[in-house]
Design an enzyme around this catalytic site. Structure first.
Site, short mmCIF file in Angstrom:
data_model
loop_
_atom_site.label_atom_id
_atom_site.label_comp_id
_atom_site.label_asym_id
_atom_site.label_seq_id
_atom_site.Cartn_x
_atom_site.Cartn_y
_atom_site.Cartn_z
N SER A 191 -0.90 4.68 6.59
CA SER A 191 0.25 5.13 5.81
C SER A 191 0.69 6.53 6.23
CB SER A 191 -0.12 5.02 4.32
OG SER A 191 1.02 5.18 3.51
N ASP A 244 5.64 -5.48 2.89
CA ASP A 244 5.38 -4.06 2.61
C ASP A 244 6.66 -3.41 2.10
OD1 ASP A 244 4.84 -1.32 2.73
OD2 ASP A 244 3.53 -1.54 4.48
N HIS A 267 1.63 -3.10 1.34
CA HIS A 267 1.26 -1.85 2.00
C HIS A 267 -0.26 -1.67 2.12
CE1 HIS A 267 2.52 1.98 3.62
NE2 HIS A 267 1.75 2.65 2.79
#
Ligand code: MLT
Length: 201
Positions: free
Chosen positions: A102, A152, A183
């Protein structure tokens, strides 16, 4: 920068450089490093920007909208840190492979976007395009794994493909692995990254 270093048993294996997600610490990705390459040295770095007390690697104006000036500055700061850490710990600077999730994947991608020799490879779990409208350095000897989720909400399919093609246009060897999830980082994605690492290094 706050970080952890551990010397691996295999000094010829790439040093894994770990970048956590927003709100994480340098400890979060240690179990991943042990799965991907158990004998590697590990350099795990805590992001030194705080967003409501949550560590990350650069400022953002909103979810997915980056403070570009800060991104460039933090990327330079990190690049310098990697140079210094290689000297301090006696590891080969040209043998660094990043693992980022991320926000951590975004700063690793930013290293690739700004510095040709910053990383030999990168495992990017759920990355975004860090910056647009710049010419990337040559990435001919760089291998990149992108793990993405078809659902996502933060990184769209289009953005994932845009990132892959920007990196490929700069010469990188890019593999995309798709999960059906969102995600979050799944076990099957980590397994795919591990298999990719074993094929490439
Ligand atoms: C970012 O700010 O890097 C992305 O929005 C990912 C995140 O940390 O949520």
């Amino acid at each position: 920068m706050i970080h952890l270093f551990s010397q691996g048993e295999d000094r010829s294996a790439p040093t894994l450089v770990l970048f956590h997600g927003t709100g994480g610490t340098e400890r979060d990705l240690l179990p991943l490093a042990r799965i991907v390459s158990p004998a590697s040295s590990v350099l795990s770095i805590r992001g030194n920007v705080l967003e409501n007390g949550m560590p990350r690697y650069f400022r953002r104006l909103a979810e997915g909208i980056f403070d570009e000036e800060d991104l460039v500055l933090r990327t330079a700061e990190l690049y310098q840190f990697l140079e210094d850490a290689a000297r301090q710990y006696g590891v080969a600077r040209d043998n660094f492979v990043a693992i980022g999730y991320s926000n951590g994947a975004n700063i690793a991608a930013s290293l690739l976007f700004h510095y040709g020799q910053s990383l030999k490879g990168a495992i990017l779990h759920h990355p975004m395009v860090p910056r647009r409208g710049i010419k990337l350095p040559g990435l001919m000897d760089t291998a990149v794994f992108i793990g993405a989720g078809a659902n996502d909400p933060i990184c769209s399919r289009e953005e994932t493909e845009e990132l892959a093609s920007l990196l490929r246009d700069a010469g990188a060897d890019v593999s995309i692995h798709w999960e059906r999830s969102g995600h979050q980082l799944t076990k099957t994605e980590v397994d795919a990254a591990t298999a990719w690492f074993e094929r490439n290094f």
